[in-house]
Design a protein around this motif. Structure first.
Motif, PDB file in Angstrom:
ATOM      1  N   ASN A  25       0.835  -1.038  -0.019  1.00  0.00           N
ATOM      2  CA  ASN A  25      -0.047   0.064   0.087  1.00  0.00           C
ATOM      3  C   ASN A  25       0.826   1.346  -0.005  1.00  0.00           C
ATOM      4  N   ARG A  26       1.792   1.303  -1.071  1.00  0.00           N
ATOM      5  CA  ARG A  26       2.792   2.452  -0.930  1.00  0.00           C
ATOM      6  C   ARG A  26       2.713   2.955  -2.483  1.00  0.00           C
ATOM      7  N   SER A  27       3.158   4.005  -2.805  1.00  0.00           N
ATOM      8  CA  SER A  27       3.283   4.592  -4.114  1.00  0.00           C
ATOM      9  C   SER A  27       4.686   3.998  -4.455  1.00  0.00           C
ATOM     10  N   ILE A  28       5.090   4.055  -5.698  1.00  0.00           N
ATOM     11  CA  ILE A  28       6.551   3.334  -6.441  1.00  0.00           C
ATOM     12  C   ILE A  28       7.440   4.245  -5.389  1.00  0.00           C
ATOM     13  N   SER A  29       7.461   5.508  -5.533  1.00  0.00           N
ATOM     14  CA  SER A  29       8.276   6.487  -4.916  1.00  0.00           C
ATOM     15  C   SER A  29       8.587   5.938  -3.390  1.00  0.00           C
ATOM     16  N   GLN A  30       7.684   5.677  -2.639  1.00  0.00           N
ATOM     17  CA  GLN A  30       7.668   5.269  -1.262  1.00  0.00           C
ATOM     18  C   GLN A  30       8.297   4.026  -1.121  1.00  0.00           C
ATOM     19  N   GLN A  31       7.957   3.171  -1.985  1.00  0.00           N
ATOM     20  CA  GLN A  31       8.593   1.827  -1.863  1.00  0.00           C
ATOM     21  C   GLN A  31      10.044   1.791  -2.484  1.00  0.00           C
ATOM     22  N   VAL A  32      10.442   2.726  -3.229  1.00  0.00           N
ATOM     23  CA  VAL A  32      11.741   2.838  -3.374  1.00  0.00           C
ATOM     24  C   VAL A  32      12.705   3.326  -2.251  1.00  0.00           C
ATOM     25  N   THR A  34      11.738   3.269   0.933  1.00  0.00           N
ATOM     26  CA  THR A  34      11.710   2.200   2.036  1.00  0.00           C
ATOM     27  C   THR A  34      12.851   1.081   1.780  1.00  0.00           C
ATOM     28  N   ILE A  35      12.737   0.651   0.429  1.00  0.00           N
ATOM     29  CA  ILE A  35      14.008  -0.382   0.364  1.00  0.00           C
ATOM     30  C   ILE A  35      15.203   0.231   0.432  1.00  0.00           C
ATOM     31  N   LEU A  36      15.497   1.381   0.114  1.00  0.00           N
ATOM     32  CA  LEU A  36      16.762   2.127   0.127  1.00  0.00           C
ATOM     33  C   LEU A  36      17.076   2.361   1.676  1.00  0.00           C
ATOM     34  N   GLN A  37      16.064   2.723   2.318  1.00  0.00           N
ATOM     35  CA  GLN A  37      16.505   2.723   3.961  1.00  0.00           C
ATOM     36  C   GLN A  37      16.625   1.389   4.564  1.00  0.00           C
ATOM     37  N   ASN A  38      15.936   0.412   4.168  1.00  0.00           N
ATOM     38  CA  ASN A  38      16.065  -0.781   4.683  1.00  0.00           C
ATOM     39  C   ASN A  38      17.536  -1.431   4.659  1.00  0.00           C
ATOM     40  N   TYR A  39      17.824  -1.054   3.149  1.00  0.00           N
ATOM     41  CA  TYR A  39      19.248  -1.592   2.769  1.00  0.00           C
ATOM     42  C   TYR A  39      20.394  -0.813   3.640  1.00  0.00           C
ATOM     43  N   PHE A  40      20.470   0.396   3.518  1.00  0.00           N
ATOM     44  CA  PHE A  40      21.410   1.185   4.420  1.00  0.00           C
ATOM     45  C   PHE A  40      21.228   0.991   5.607  1.00  0.00           C
ATOM     46  N   THR A  41      20.455   0.728   6.562  1.00  0.00           N
ATOM     47  CA  THR A  41      20.400   0.375   7.843  1.00  0.00           C
ATOM     48  C   THR A  41      20.705  -0.739   8.179  1.00  0.00           C
ATOM     49  N   SER A  42      20.687  -1.671   7.162  1.00  0.00           N
ATOM     50  CA  SER A  42      21.361  -3.011   7.380  1.00  0.00           C
ATOM     51  C   SER A  42      22.841  -3.226   7.389  1.00  0.00           C
ATOM     52  N   ILE A  43      23.427  -2.230   6.777  1.00  0.00           N
ATOM     53  CA  ILE A  43      24.853  -2.466   6.597  1.00  0.00           C
ATOM     54  C   ILE A  43      25.354  -2.310   7.771  1.00  0.00           C
ATOM     55  N   PRO A  44      26.390  -3.220   8.436  1.00  0.00           N
ATOM     56  CA  PRO A  44      27.164  -2.881   9.470  1.00  0.00           C
ATOM     57  C   PRO A  44      27.846  -1.379   9.423  1.00  0.00           C
ATOM     58  N   SER A  45      27.843  -0.855  10.622  1.00  0.00           N
ATOM     59  CA  SER A  45      28.207   0.753  10.280  1.00  0.00           C
ATOM     60  C   SER A  45      29.683   0.734  10.722  1.00  0.00           C
ATOM     61  N   LYS A  46      30.129  -0.336  11.477  1.00  0.00           N
ATOM     62  CA  LYS A  46      31.603  -0.106  11.734  1.00  0.00           C
ATOM     63  C   LYS A  46      32.403  -1.111  10.726  1.00  0.00           C
ATOM     64  N   ARG A  47      33.114  -0.448   9.978  1.00  0.00           N
ATOM     65  CA  ARG A  47      34.005  -1.130   9.072  1.00  0.00           C
ATOM     66  C   ARG A  47      35.152  -1.664   9.888  1.00  0.00           C
ATOM     67  N   LYS A  48      35.868  -2.759   9.386  1.00  0.00           N
ATOM     68  CA  LYS A  48      37.059  -3.229  10.085  1.00  0.00           C
ATOM     69  C   LYS A  48      38.266  -2.550   9.813  1.00  0.00           C
ATOM     70  N   ASN A  49      39.171  -2.585  10.978  1.00  0.00           N
ATOM     71  CA  ASN A  49      40.239  -1.619  10.657  1.00  0.00           C
ATOM     72  C   ASN A  49      41.248  -2.573   9.711  1.00  0.00           C
ATOM     73  N   ALA A  50      41.851  -2.114   8.548  1.00  0.00           N
ATOM     74  CA  ALA A  50      42.676  -2.774   8.128  1.00  0.00           C
ATOM     75  C   ALA A  50      44.022  -3.193   8.714  1.00  0.00           C
ATOM     76  N   THR A  51      44.566  -2.239   9.361  1.00  0.00           N
ATOM     77  CA  THR A  51      45.841  -2.565  10.232  1.00  0.00           C
ATOM     78  C   THR A  51      45.461  -3.627  11.345  1.00  0.00           C
ATOM     79  N   GLU A  52      44.383  -3.590  12.026  1.00  0.00           N
ATOM     80  CA  GLU A  52      44.144  -4.422  13.009  1.00  0.00           C
ATOM     81  C   GLU A  52      43.789  -6.081  12.359  1.00  0.00           C
ATOM     82  N   GLU A  53      43.424  -6.044  11.329  1.00  0.00           N
ATOM     83  CA  GLU A  53      43.100  -7.075  10.778  1.00  0.00           C
ATOM     84  C   GLU A  53      44.390  -7.773  10.168  1.00  0.00           C
TER      85      GLU A  53
END
Length: 92
Positions: A25-32, A34-53
């Motif tokens: 029950n969304r417009s296509i714009s609202q759906q897009v 929502t999809i982008l928000q869900n995608y970007f909030t599911s990405i881990p915010s802390k990236r691994k430190n290359a030096t520590e790895e």
């Protein structure tokens, strides 16, 4: 507010997007959005430190040979090269 325009979208992808928007029950714009928000909030915010790895690998190489045997193996595996034999003055 920013505007986004998408060109050359595959018809099948657009149909799936339209179906999902109707189902939710969304417009296509609202759906897009929502999809982008869900995608970007599911990405881990802390990236691994290359030096520590990299430092986690320290001491992880295991070899039963002595240092002298390893060095000898390295020297034995080297090949003679004629790459710098020309006397052009650069590597003299």
């Amino acid at each position: 507010m920013a505007m986004l325009q998408v060109r050359d979208m595959d018809d099948r992808l657009y149909d799936r997007l339209k179906f999902a928007a109707k189902h939710d029950n969304r417009s296509i714009s609202q759906q897009v959005v929502t999809i982008l928000q869900n995608y970007f909030t599911s990405i881990p915010s802390k990236r691994k430190n290359a030096t520590e790895e990299f430092l986690k690998l320290a001491g992880s190489w295991e070899d039963a040979r002595t240092t002298e045997e390893i060095v000898e193996d390295i020297y034995d595996s080297r090949k003679s090269s004629t790459r710098f034999e020309g006397l052009d003055g650069i590597f003299d």
